[in-house]
Design a protein around this motif. Sequence first.
Motif: not given
Length: 485
Positions: A135, A181, A230, A297, A479
Amino acid sequence: MALINEKLRKKAWANAIAKPAQEFPLTPLPVISGTIPPGLRGTLYRNGPGRLERGGIHVGHWFDGDGAILGVHFNTPPYQGGDRGGATAVYRYVQTDGYKEETAAGKLLYGNYGMTAPGAFWNRWLKPIKNVANTSVLALPDKLLALWEGDHPYALDLQTLETKGSDNLGGLDKGLPYSAHPSVDLHTKEIFNFGVSPGANAVLNLFKSDWTGKIVQKAKFTLNGFPAIHDFVLAGPYLVFFAPAVRVNVFPILAGISTYSECLQWQPQVGTQILIFNRQTLSLVSRGETEPWFQWHFANGYVDPNGEVIVDIARYQDFQTNQFLQEVAFGETHTPAKSTLTRVRINPQTGAVTNIQQILDRHCEFPSVPPENVGQASRYTYLSISQEGTDISQEILNGIACYDHKTETLTEADLGENRYPSEPIYVTDADNPEQAWILTVVYDGNCDRSQVWVFDAHRLSEEPVCKLELPSVIPHSFHGTWKGV
Ligand SMILES: [Fe+2]
């Protein structure tokens, strides 16, 4: 004939993921046009699913593919052409335990986000899913982490991308997820992240790391139900989470009856839960609730002069985006899922949302700000976007752009037809702090090649200052990050 029809029906982006990507070792990159800026010194890393099939079995969702990392070293050893710099690239699959096991077996063995484990029912009962490490990436001083939100990260060599192994960052309990993240404060050199432990009422684990990645502080917070979270955002002294109106029904997953993706339910009646934490203590400051939406996001967050928390997101009206992303894996989409850049204002003392404003009525994703502005007001937001006139039910994102919050204008890069750029990565020039560059990996569907394009960050509508040819096709990725020297 059938093959020709299939090719005609599918859009150009589909070719990039039609077959497993090929790794390549450190390779000098030819410059196609322009010149590499001398002040662009460091490495671009990108992560995404490299293969969506093994042994004739196709995965169930785009998120299921094994992670493969692209590293592009600019003006940094190993040099090509003496000491004059240049660029070299390397592309490697993350050698996760599951990847190695499946490679040896020559077939898929595990379930994942959008697929149950192949084989009989008893093969799926309580069987762990594979950590695909696909990811994102976090570049630390002595290692690169390949991130996946369901498990520990994998550590890789920064130069060669050789996999070192699973990494607990000096403090992650076994099996505890470390999300894809993390949020990095370049000024305090703190790294914040979270991981959601599954359960009827899931647990939000908060982590603070030092500059080396070592976890130095942890906290736990019990959520209402099991929302799909997320991403989060740093906003001045706060960590802000929006738990969207999607709930996970966990029991069919544990039983191996349904996939995780199938058990994600859009539940608009629960609204969006706002959670604000103190970044020093990791304790809850306030919680609130507002209208339902879904976001993958966040762009950025900050506290304005009035003390209000401002958060920008790429907002969807519902959870159709998950269906669209599943269809991507099969090279043909038909479900429209539009997200727009949206600003949410919150009173941090009460958790109450005071205003929701759509900033830009264009389908967009992967919004970000210059890394030095994370958690602070930023004049510019960079994002991936659909070019005007694009049928978003059939096309993936095909543009990059910069939104100027001061002038309320959008500047777009013109990539032409059938070209698909990755999320824009912002890099400040090493020699001139006023100069910045935008890096993107472009899949050119016209010639079935992948390239690295470098734009002047303040002149996105002009020709790239440099284009570099990659040795092989790099599938569309999720990403990336930049690590300067
Ligand atoms: Fe993401």
